[in-house]
Scaffold this motif. Structure first.
Motif, PDB file in Angstrom:
ATOM      1  N   SER A  33       0.826  -1.205   0.000  1.00 45.90           N
ATOM      2  CA  SER A  33       0.000   0.000   0.000  1.00 45.90           C
ATOM      3  C   SER A  33       0.861   1.256   0.000  1.00 45.90           C
ATOM      4  N   PHE A  34       1.925   1.257   0.790  1.00 48.73           N
ATOM      5  CA  PHE A  34       2.781   2.437   0.825  1.00 48.73           C
ATOM      6  C   PHE A  34       3.599   2.589  -0.450  1.00 48.73           C
ATOM      7  N   LEU A  35       3.918   1.483  -1.106  1.00 52.70           N
ATOM      8  CA  LEU A  35       4.539   1.591  -2.429  1.00 52.70           C
ATOM      9  C   LEU A  35       3.564   2.273  -3.389  1.00 52.70           C
ATOM     10  N   SER A  36       2.312   1.902  -3.284  1.00 53.23           N
ATOM     11  CA  SER A  36       1.287   2.524  -4.116  1.00 53.23           C
ATOM     12  C   SER A  36       1.149   4.009  -3.791  1.00 53.23           C
ATOM     13  N   VAL A  37       1.196   4.356  -2.512  1.00 54.15           N
ATOM     14  CA  VAL A  37       1.119   5.760  -2.107  1.00 54.15           C
ATOM     15  C   VAL A  37       2.288   6.532  -2.717  1.00 54.15           C
ATOM     16  N   TRP A  38       3.488   5.977  -2.653  1.00 51.85           N
ATOM     17  CA  TRP A  38       4.664   6.638  -3.223  1.00 51.85           C
ATOM     18  C   TRP A  38       4.470   6.882  -4.721  1.00 51.85           C
ATOM     19  N   ASN A  39       3.945   5.862  -5.400  1.00 52.14           N
ATOM     20  CA  ASN A  39       3.790   5.954  -6.851  1.00 52.14           C
ATOM     21  C   ASN A  39       2.568   6.757  -7.292  1.00 52.14           C
ATOM     22  N   ARG A  40       1.544   6.844  -6.447  1.00 52.27           N
ATOM     23  CA  ARG A  40       0.292   7.470  -6.857  1.00 52.27           C
ATOM     24  C   ARG A  40      -0.050   8.734  -6.077  1.00 52.27           C
ATOM     25  N   ALA A  41       0.882   9.252  -5.297  1.00 55.07           N
ATOM     26  CA  ALA A  41       0.589  10.444  -4.485  1.00 55.07           C
ATOM     27  C   ALA A  41       0.121  11.613  -5.348  1.00 55.07           C
ATOM     28  N   GLY A  42       0.613  11.703  -6.566  1.00 55.82           N
ATOM     29  CA  GLY A  42       0.194  12.778  -7.464  1.00 55.82           C
ATOM     30  C   GLY A  42      -1.259  12.666  -7.889  1.00 55.82           C
TER      31      GLY A  42
END
Length: 184
Positions: A56-65
């Motif tokens: 989930s945090f990998l996703s947050v890093w990649n999708r924060a924009g």
């Protein structure tokens, strides 16, 4: 995320979108205990909950924009990411859903919170519990199955033997009521 305002949380996500690793670390420190508890409630497996939190945090890093503060609060956005990842993992691993009683659910509580954070969380939980008591039984039951048992709308429809559209309406009305009642 109790020590940080919603505006600060949004600022952290905006900074993450720009590649700020320290903002990412701060967001992780502030949210990971609560998000881990969400994953653990759904999966009932410590290792799998850790895996979901990591993914989930990998996703947050990649999708924060892609985060849009007009659509949801940061914690709501993060919780949806974790919840969806946990449900995806659960379906892929052929796990069976288990019903937890109140004692088991209470045992999953996060002990890593500071006393102040615990006090704030307790008052928020009391307010939410009070708001839940005002919901009609079918709305409350549908909401609990969706958010605490991790069932999809289709699974709830089958479980409660009600049409899918009815389940979706109950859940939407329940969420609208809770939003108004809690004051979001």
């Amino acid at each position: 995320m109790n020590e940080c305002s919603v505006e600060q949380q949004i600022g952290l996500i905006d900074a993450i979108a720009q590649g700020d690793q320290s903002a990412f670390e701060q967001l992780y420190r502030l949210t990971s205990p609560r998000l881990f508890a969400v994953a653990l409630r759904i999966l009932r497996n410590h290792a799998r909950a850790e895996e979901v939190l990591h993914d989930s945090f990998l996703s947050v890093w990649n999708r924060a924009g892609n985060y849009n503060a007009k659509l949801s609060s940061p914690l709501t956005w993060l919780t949806h990411i974790v919840r969806n990842r946990a449900i995806d993992l659960m379906r892929g691993c052929d796990n069976s859903l288990q019903v937890l009683d109140d004692e088991q659910t209470d045992a999953l509580a996060d002990n890593a919170l500071t006393p102040l954070a615990q006090l704030q969380q307790d008052s928020e939980a009391k307010k939410l519990a009070e708001c839940l008591t005002h919901l009609p039984t079918e709305q409350r039951q549908s909401l609990m199955l969706a958010y605490y048992q991790g069932l999809s709308h289709g699974e709830i429809s089958t479980h409660l033997q009600q049409p899918l559209g009815t389940i979706k309406s109950w859940i939407r009305r329940a969420l609208d009521h809770l939003k108004d009642c809690v004051g979001l």
